[in-house]
Design an enzyme around this catalytic site. Structure first.
Site, PDB file in Angstrom:
ATOM      1  N   MET A  30     -16.111 103.922  -9.177  1.00 28.68           N
ATOM      2  CA  MET A  30     -16.384 104.597  -7.198  1.00 28.68           C
ATOM      3  C   MET A  30     -17.618 104.224  -7.519  1.00 28.68           C
ATOM      4  O   MET A  30     -18.719 104.748  -6.467  1.00 28.68           O
ATOM      5  CB  MET A  30     -15.267 104.811  -7.192  1.00 28.68           C
ATOM      6  CG  MET A  30     -14.445 105.614  -6.927  1.00 28.68           C
ATOM      7  SD  MET A  30     -13.936 103.810  -6.540  1.00 28.68           S
ATOM      8  CE  MET A  30     -12.903 104.385  -5.353  1.00 28.68           C
ATOM      9  N   LEU A  49     -23.422  99.263  -8.186  1.00 22.06           N
ATOM     10  CA  LEU A  49     -23.988  98.814 -10.133  1.00 22.06           C
ATOM     11  C   LEU A  49     -25.662  98.190  -9.519  1.00 22.06           C
ATOM     12  O   LEU A  49     -25.369  96.602  -8.300  1.00 22.06           O
ATOM     13  CB  LEU A  49     -23.803  97.389 -10.581  1.00 22.06           C
ATOM     14  CG  LEU A  49     -21.893  98.185 -11.253  1.00 22.06           C
ATOM     15  CD1 LEU A  49     -21.409  97.335 -11.823  1.00 22.06           C
ATOM     16  CD2 LEU A  49     -22.657  99.906 -12.261  1.00 22.06           C
ATOM     17  N   ASN A  67     -14.261  92.867 -11.749  1.00 23.14           N
ATOM     18  CA  ASN A  67     -14.053  93.556 -10.804  1.00 23.14           C
ATOM     19  C   ASN A  67     -12.349  93.194 -10.119  1.00 23.14           C
ATOM     20  O   ASN A  67     -12.179  92.055  -9.444  1.00 23.14           O
ATOM     21  CB  ASN A  67     -14.825  93.947  -9.530  1.00 23.14           C
ATOM     22  CG  ASN A  67     -13.949  95.386  -8.757  1.00 23.14           C
ATOM     23  OD1 ASN A  67     -13.764  96.315  -9.727  1.00 23.14           O
ATOM     24  ND2 ASN A  67     -14.212  95.320  -7.390  1.00 23.14           N
ATOM     25  N   HIS A  82     -10.429  94.214  -6.738  1.00 21.29           N
ATOM     26  CA  HIS A  82     -10.470  95.323  -4.820  1.00 21.29           C
ATOM     27  C   HIS A  82      -9.038  95.232  -4.279  1.00 21.29           C
ATOM     28  O   HIS A  82      -8.446  93.893  -4.076  1.00 21.29           O
ATOM     29  CB  HIS A  82     -11.505  93.624  -3.902  1.00 21.29           C
ATOM     30  CG  HIS A  82     -11.897  94.644  -3.489  1.00 21.29           C
ATOM     31  ND1 HIS A  82     -13.161  95.890  -2.751  1.00 21.29           N
ATOM     32  CD2 HIS A  82     -11.400  94.456  -2.081  1.00 21.29           C
ATOM     33  CE1 HIS A  82     -12.772  96.343  -1.635  1.00 21.29           C
ATOM     34  NE2 HIS A  82     -12.016  95.586  -1.037  1.00 21.29           N
ATOM     35  N   ASP A 134     -19.033  93.559  -3.386  1.00 21.90           N
ATOM     36  CA  ASP A 134     -17.554  93.260  -3.573  1.00 21.90           C
ATOM     37  C   ASP A 134     -17.587  91.517  -2.928  1.00 21.90           C
ATOM     38  O   ASP A 134     -16.715  91.211  -2.403  1.00 21.90           O
ATOM     39  CB  ASP A 134     -16.919  93.813  -2.746  1.00 21.90           C
ATOM     40  CG  ASP A 134     -16.664  94.603  -3.094  1.00 21.90           C
ATOM     41  OD1 ASP A 134     -16.393  95.549  -4.614  1.00 21.90           O
ATOM     42  OD2 ASP A 134     -15.868  96.173  -1.687  1.00 21.90           O
TER      43      ASP A 134
HETATM   44  C1  GRF Z   1      -7.043 101.104  -7.255  1.00 23.71           C
HETATM   45  O1  GRF Z   1      -6.794  99.752  -6.263  1.00 23.71           O
HETATM   46  C2  GRF Z   1      -8.481  99.401  -7.072  1.00 23.71           C
HETATM   47  O2  GRF Z   1      -8.951  97.910  -6.642  1.00 23.71           O
HETATM   48  C3  GRF Z   1      -9.644  99.874  -6.936  1.00 23.71           C
HETATM   49  O3  GRF Z   1      -9.541 101.372  -6.991  1.00 23.71           O
HETATM   50  C4  GRF Z   1      -7.905 101.769  -7.601  1.00 23.71           C
HETATM   51  C5  GRF Z   1      -8.116 102.885  -9.266  1.00 23.71           C
HETATM   52  O4  GRF Z   1      -6.807 102.885  -9.485  1.00 23.71           O
HETATM   53  N1  GRF Z   1     -10.509  99.478  -6.729  1.00 23.71           N
HETATM   54  P1  GRF Z   1      -6.108 103.369 -10.315  1.00 23.71           P
HETATM   55  O5  GRF Z   1      -7.367 104.415 -11.163  1.00 23.71           O
HETATM   56  O6  GRF Z   1      -6.536 102.126 -11.441  1.00 23.71           O
HETATM   57  O7  GRF Z   1      -5.307 103.424 -10.464  1.00 23.71           O
END
Ligand code: GRF
Length: 277
Positions: A131, A134, A152, A154, A190
């Site tokens: 989260m 970058l 990534n 998303h 993104d």
């Molecule tokens: C996922 O929904 C991913 O797409 C988003 O953050 C969430 C991460 O979930 N970027 P996890 O930590 O892999 O359970």
């Protein structure tokens, strides 16, 4: 097929990481996770890596951002901050002083991150619920010489709903279909070239939890498949000046894969909504 060396970046629960680890373990994924890095020491996903003896590291982003860490280092960096600020697309603060200060702090954190990742010589850096924004400092380090080396996942059908709240936004908007996207990372948020997308239906009796659960199951499938395509060198990127690159999947079984995702989205539907509510 050569095994890809993957570095995985996480911030939280790490279920995508787990999906990669599980598939790699049973030989479904020609890849090995060589290091897992988090921006938070309490990210549960770190345990998932430790459980299977994969090295884990933490970069204290919060320390860098609030100035406890890295204070004296910024001046030692030979970086044209103005040029970097002009190139970056992620920080929107109108005051250049504040923006550049934030940029400097992020870059210091990224410098540590790059140092860790490069020790492990990854072929690709996979963001899996990482989260943090970058900066071009990080992105250019891996996307050099025409390569795209950061991926990534998303939780929405980009370009709809970029940012951190893909499932919340999809659900709150009243979408009839949601989706997941795997893309290469560029210097925007993104906004990089899309490798694969898959969709799932939303039903009247859904809630946010059931939507998220359905989407996550697809995330695991789609992310793994993209890693498989990378390992098989079946992702071709055609650069075009001034336009978005064109990505072509050269897997002869491509249509079958897409069909499977669509069917899976339907078959998961009732299972997910009845199990979560
Ligand atoms: C996922 O929904 C991913 O797409 C988003 O953050 C969430 C991460 O979930 N970027 P996890 O930590 O892999 O359970």
């Amino acid at each position: 097929m050569r095994k890809l060396r993957l570095a995985v970046l996480i911030s939280g629960g790490g279920t995508n990481l787990q999906a990669i680890l599980d598939r790699a373990l049973v030989g479904e994924l020609p890849a090995e996770v060589v290091v897992v890095v988090s921006d938070r020491a309490d990210a549960f996903g770190l345990n998932r890596a430790r459980n299977v003896d994969i090295p884990t590291r933490v970069v204290d982003y919060r320390g860098y951002l609030d100035g406890r860490t890295g204070k004296s280092e910024a001046n030692a960096l030979w970086i044209d901050w103005e040029a970097l600020d002009n190139a970056q697309q992620i920080l929107k603060a109108p005051d250049p002083g504040r923006r550049r200060d934030r940029l400097r702090r992020l870059v210091l954190a990224e410098r540590e991150l790059i140092g860790i990742l490069d020790e492990y010589e990854p072929d690709y850096v996979c963001l899996a619920g990482f989260m943090r924004l970058l900066t071009p400092f990080f992105v250019r380090h891996y996307n050099r010489d025409g390569g795209w080396r950061i991926l990534n996942i998303h939780p929405a059908l980009l370009p709809s709903f970029p940012g951190e709240r893909g499932y919340e936004d999809t659900f709150a908007y009243g979408c009839r279909w949601g989706g997941v996207t795997v893309h290469f990372v560029d210097e925007g948020e993104d906004s990089g070239p899309i490798i694969a997308q898959a969709i799932y239906p939303l039903w009247p009796d859904d809630n946010l939890a059931s939507v998220r659960e359905r989407g996550l199951q697809l995330e695991y499938e789609v992310y793994s498949q993209c890693i498989r395509w990378l390992a098989a060198e079946q992702i071709a990127v055609e650069e075009r000046s001034g336009k978005r690159p064109i990505i072509t999947i050269t897997d002869p079984g491509y249509e079958g894969v897409v069909k499977r995702w669509v069917e899976q989205a339907f078959s998961e539907v009732r299972k997910a909504s009845s199990s979560v509510r």
